[in-house]
Scaffold this motif. Sequence first.
Motif, PDB file in Angstrom:
ATOM      1  N   GLU A   1      -8.797 -14.563  -1.232  1.00 26.95           N
ATOM      2  CA  GLU A   1      -9.902 -13.936  -0.502  1.00 26.95           C
ATOM      3  C   GLU A   1      -9.483 -12.605   0.121  1.00 26.95           C
ATOM      4  O   GLU A   1     -10.278 -11.987   0.829  1.00 26.95           O
ATOM      5  CB  GLU A   1     -10.417 -14.867   0.598  1.00 26.95           C
ATOM      6  N   SER A   2      -8.239 -12.184  -0.130  1.00 29.04           N
ATOM      7  CA  SER A   2      -7.819 -10.885   0.392  1.00 29.04           C
ATOM      8  C   SER A   2      -7.442  -9.982  -0.778  1.00 29.04           C
ATOM      9  O   SER A   2      -8.291  -9.628  -1.594  1.00 29.04           O
ATOM     10  CB  SER A   2      -6.682 -11.042   1.406  1.00 29.04           C
ATOM     11  N   PHE A   3      -6.164  -9.636  -0.893  1.00 35.25           N
ATOM     12  CA  PHE A   3      -5.770  -8.692  -1.946  1.00 35.25           C
ATOM     13  C   PHE A   3      -5.730  -9.337  -3.326  1.00 35.25           C
ATOM     14  O   PHE A   3      -5.665  -8.633  -4.331  1.00 35.25           O
ATOM     15  CB  PHE A   3      -4.407  -8.086  -1.606  1.00 35.25           C
ATOM     16  N   GLY A   4      -5.764 -10.668  -3.389  1.00 43.10           N
ATOM     17  CA  GLY A   4      -5.771 -11.339  -4.686  1.00 43.10           C
ATOM     18  C   GLY A   4      -7.129 -11.365  -5.350  1.00 43.10           C
ATOM     19  O   GLY A   4      -7.252 -11.747  -6.521  1.00 43.10           O
ATOM     20  N   ASP A   5      -8.147 -10.956  -4.645  1.00 42.24           N
ATOM     21  CA  ASP A   5      -9.496 -10.852  -5.205  1.00 42.24           C
ATOM     22  C   ASP A   5      -9.633  -9.506  -5.912  1.00 42.24           C
ATOM     23  O   ASP A   5      -9.522  -8.463  -5.269  1.00 42.24           O
ATOM     24  CB  ASP A   5     -10.517 -10.971  -4.078  1.00 42.24           C
ATOM     25  N   PRO A   6      -9.860  -9.506  -7.213  1.00 41.55           N
ATOM     26  CA  PRO A   6      -9.922  -8.222  -7.943  1.00 41.55           C
ATOM     27  C   PRO A   6     -10.988  -7.273  -7.413  1.00 41.55           C
ATOM     28  O   PRO A   6     -10.854  -6.051  -7.534  1.00 41.55           O
ATOM     29  CB  PRO A   6     -10.227  -8.652  -9.383  1.00 41.55           C
ATOM     30  N   THR A   7     -12.049  -7.819  -6.805  1.00 39.44           N
ATOM     31  CA  THR A   7     -13.116  -6.953  -6.296  1.00 39.44           C
ATOM     32  C   THR A   7     -12.819  -6.426  -4.899  1.00 39.44           C
ATOM     33  O   THR A   7     -13.389  -5.408  -4.487  1.00 39.44           O
ATOM     34  CB  THR A   7     -14.443  -7.716  -6.255  1.00 39.44           C
ATOM     35  N   HIS A   8     -11.943  -7.139  -4.161  1.00 42.53           N
ATOM     36  CA  HIS A   8     -11.590  -6.779  -2.782  1.00 42.53           C
ATOM     37  C   HIS A   8     -12.837  -6.610  -1.911  1.00 42.53           C
ATOM     38  O   HIS A   8     -12.853  -5.823  -0.960  1.00 42.53           O
ATOM     39  CB  HIS A   8     -10.754  -5.492  -2.748  1.00 42.53           C
ATOM     40  N   SER A   9     -13.879  -7.356  -2.253  1.00 36.79           N
ATOM     41  CA  SER A   9     -15.158  -7.186  -1.570  1.00 36.79           C
ATOM     42  C   SER A   9     -15.128  -7.660  -0.121  1.00 36.79           C
ATOM     43  O   SER A   9     -15.948  -7.208   0.686  1.00 36.79           O
ATOM     44  CB  SER A   9     -16.250  -7.946  -2.330  1.00 36.79           C
ATOM     45  N   LEU A  10     -14.197  -8.555   0.212  1.00 39.21           N
ATOM     46  CA  LEU A  10     -14.136  -9.071   1.579  1.00 39.21           C
ATOM     47  C   LEU A  10     -13.227  -8.242   2.470  1.00 39.21           C
ATOM     48  O   LEU A  10     -13.281  -8.382   3.699  1.00 39.21           O
ATOM     49  CB  LEU A  10     -13.650 -10.529   1.575  1.00 39.21           C
TER      50      LEU A  10
ATOM     51  N   HIS B   1     -11.854  -2.393   3.906  1.00 38.57           N
ATOM     52  CA  HIS B   1     -11.074  -1.470   4.732  1.00 38.57           C
ATOM     53  C   HIS B   1      -9.577  -1.635   4.479  1.00 38.57           C
ATOM     54  O   HIS B   1      -8.847  -0.649   4.314  1.00 38.57           O
ATOM     55  CB  HIS B   1     -11.386  -1.691   6.215  1.00 38.57           C
ATOM     56  N   LEU B   2      -9.123  -2.867   4.457  1.00 35.15           N
ATOM     57  CA  LEU B   2      -7.702  -3.099   4.198  1.00 35.15           C
ATOM     58  C   LEU B   2      -7.304  -2.556   2.833  1.00 35.15           C
ATOM     59  O   LEU B   2      -6.229  -1.940   2.691  1.00 35.15           O
ATOM     60  CB  LEU B   2      -7.381  -4.598   4.281  1.00 35.15           C
ATOM     61  N   TYR B   3      -8.139  -2.749   1.833  1.00 34.38           N
ATOM     62  CA  TYR B   3      -7.771  -2.326   0.480  1.00 34.38           C
ATOM     63  C   TYR B   3      -8.004  -0.831   0.251  1.00 34.38           C
ATOM     64  O   TYR B   3      -7.109  -0.125  -0.236  1.00 34.38           O
ATOM     65  CB  TYR B   3      -8.549  -3.125  -0.562  1.00 34.38           C
ATOM     66  N   ASN B   4      -9.176  -0.347   0.603  1.00 36.26           N
ATOM     67  CA  ASN B   4      -9.522   1.043   0.267  1.00 36.26           C
ATOM     68  C   ASN B   4      -8.982   2.054   1.267  1.00 36.26           C
ATOM     69  O   ASN B   4      -8.552   3.147   0.882  1.00 36.26           O
ATOM     70  CB  ASN B   4     -11.049   1.184   0.175  1.00 36.26           C
ATOM     71  N   ASP B   5      -8.999   1.712   2.545  1.00 34.36           N
ATOM     72  CA  ASP B   5      -8.636   2.677   3.579  1.00 34.36           C
ATOM     73  C   ASP B   5      -7.170   2.565   4.022  1.00 34.36           C
ATOM     74  O   ASP B   5      -6.511   3.597   4.233  1.00 34.36           O
ATOM     75  CB  ASP B   5      -9.543   2.505   4.807  1.00 34.36           C
ATOM     76  N   LEU B   6      -6.676   1.342   4.165  1.00 32.87           N
ATOM     77  CA  LEU B   6      -5.352   1.165   4.740  1.00 32.87           C
ATOM     78  C   LEU B   6      -4.256   1.012   3.695  1.00 32.87           C
ATOM     79  O   LEU B   6      -3.141   1.518   3.877  1.00 32.87           O
ATOM     80  CB  LEU B   6      -5.352  -0.048   5.679  1.00 32.87           C
ATOM     81  N   ARG B   7      -4.542   0.323   2.604  1.00 34.77           N
ATOM     82  CA  ARG B   7      -3.499   0.096   1.591  1.00 34.77           C
ATOM     83  C   ARG B   7      -2.851   1.387   1.114  1.00 34.77           C
ATOM     84  O   ARG B   7      -1.606   1.453   1.009  1.00 34.77           O
ATOM     85  CB  ARG B   7      -4.082  -0.682   0.414  1.00 34.77           C
ATOM     86  N   PRO B   8      -3.605   2.457   0.834  1.00 36.53           N
ATOM     87  CA  PRO B   8      -2.947   3.687   0.355  1.00 36.53           C
ATOM     88  C   PRO B   8      -2.003   4.313   1.376  1.00 36.53           C
ATOM     89  O   PRO B   8      -1.148   5.128   1.016  1.00 36.53           O
ATOM     90  CB  PRO B   8      -4.130   4.621   0.065  1.00 36.53           C
ATOM     91  N   GLN B   9      -2.137   3.926   2.646  1.00 35.40           N
ATOM     92  CA  GLN B   9      -1.298   4.513   3.680  1.00 35.40           C
ATOM     93  C   GLN B   9       0.001   3.736   3.924  1.00 35.40           C
ATOM     94  O   GLN B   9       0.827   4.159   4.744  1.00 35.40           O
ATOM     95  CB  GLN B   9      -2.073   4.581   5.003  1.00 35.40           C
TER      96      GLN B   9
END
Length: 655
Positions: free
Chosen positions: A46-55, A58-66
């Motif tokens: 339900e976190s980064f293991g979800d390919p859609t990262h829909s839940l 912010h963690l995936y799109n905004d914070l992960r690249p940083q």
Amino acid sequence: MIHRRAMALPALIAVFALVIVHAEAAQQYKTRHVIIAVMDGVRWTESFGDPTHSLIPHLYNDLRPQGTLFTHFYNRGVTVTQPGHSTILTGTWQPAPNGGPRMNRPTLFEYYRDQFGGPPQRGWIVFGPDALHLKTFSSFPGYGADLGPSYIFGSPGAAVDDTTAEGDAGALAKVLDAERTDKPVILIVDFAYSDYAGHTAATIDGYKDAVKSCDETMMKLWEGVQANPDLRDCTTVFFTNDHGRHTNDWRAHGGDNCDGCQHIMLLALGPDIKRDTVVDGEALQIDMAPTAGELLGLQTPLAMGRVLTECLTDNLGLNQKLALTPRAKQAVEMDALASRDLVRLAADYAVKNLRPDSTPGDLSGKLLAVGMLCAYKEKADQTYLDWARQWIDAHKDAVDPSTQAAVGDVIAQLPEPARTTYLPVAKAYGDKLAVAPVPTDRNAALAMGDFLCRLGQLAPDGPYTKAGQACIDAALALPWPGDAMPVHLTLLGEALAVDPKDADLTKAVTIADYIAVCWLKEAGATWEDPAAAGRYSYGLLLGGAALRNVPAKPSGRNLPPAIEAITDGELNGLFPSQPDASSRRLKVQMAQVLYARGRQGLPFTYDAMRYGVKESGAYADGSVEAQGAFLVGFRPLGWTYGGTNPWAPQTWPRK
């Protein structure tokens, strides 16, 4: 065995290493603050293991690249809230259940305040669940409350709460307030609503909504850090979970070692953390404390994990797990001493220093003789059995009834064929004591009854069992022994072990168990007197049936019969400060204490006795009473690997 002269070289090495660490300290990391933000009870799927990262947009799109994402991060320990957080804070696998004993290794907060000083505000804990109040500091000897952090725990309906998304928002507000006012070096916050929703939501959508809400809360946390000039560019944040949820049942977690419970997230962001990086190698929950220590120049000498160098822009190697302070040096030495084969060391000490013919033929001598039989059973060393036999030989001609009862009880516990050799002696004692007057002292009557009942099991055709039961019944009618309580509990436990179905005896043991565990400071602690600790532990082990009958969540509807049978007069004696309380309330209170300190805390209490064994193998003062108490009462903590049962004998993996 560790000899002090042999420790000179390691000590010298430590001095050189200390010089190196101080030299490298000039190359400090930019990190001055560490925040550990926990999304409670969320699976990797339900976190980064979800390919859609829909839940977690912010963690995936905004914070992960940083920052750096660990894709194979695991809680390989007990996948429950308190153990998970305790593992994060100590860098060691911690099995204590929710609401159970404290952590048994020092925390980041204790390490920091010991090494660098400062007030409690140097550390902060913000937790929604009020059941986690024992995570403020550890029970490790030499550390504890005086090195703990500031903290706040929530409660239903309060601003900080684990039952609503608003409770998570309240936790965030407290974090940002603490960062503004106290500027803590280390802070951990548990956003607990996701786990609560996982347990209570009618459908999985309720759990998923809570995950998405926490994602927004974590984003606001990062934004709050960046908006604070005292935190921006000098704060590292670890976004993680304490545990996941069952692979095939999102409503629960813990106890089955499934991937859903163990595979969790770890995303690190900060001035010393690599950006836009993914680490696919395995990392473990025990690695977080050493990594936080590395960034802060903090030593974590008893932590089991490693520094996660894969995420660091530079590896300065500051956390070498050195013992730099007197307290830390004592802890490392104590931990090394406690990691030895303590049963063998204690039994060998008795063989070398406590001669059988000089050991009295009383209840203390009996305790040591039984302890040597326990050591023989565990280690299969004939020397320990020989010691017990020599003690019997030294006292078998005694005419005193109390000595005969003590020696006879040891004979009855000998293994075959040694017991067959001495059984005629025990029967001769039994024939005499079965017709003797019952002693007027409660402990003496119990000792005689214990021996006769045990002998009756070996010789059922004799008069022993009936006479023994009469002694025990008479003992229960006599006044309590007061200051002889540790011995009394042992004798009661022995009696119940022989006759576990006796209702009056079970009630007496339950009352004695309650008195004993009330003398503990809290669950998982030991008694102040080391010898008493062993005796209490042994008595509670023998009378364990009284504790096992206490339900996990005692209430007025599910009390065991032994507690229901307690009279108002007996309750008044147990609760003199609550004369106006109802009987029902007092019985529920009694059951709750027995559960928390007894059923949950005793495995940790038995294990804590390890720190009383000195380099020589002597326990406490090395007396007959103390050495026997250790050998009968010590039980190594049954570390569990991925389970929730603290009694299970299994060893944690070490990195």
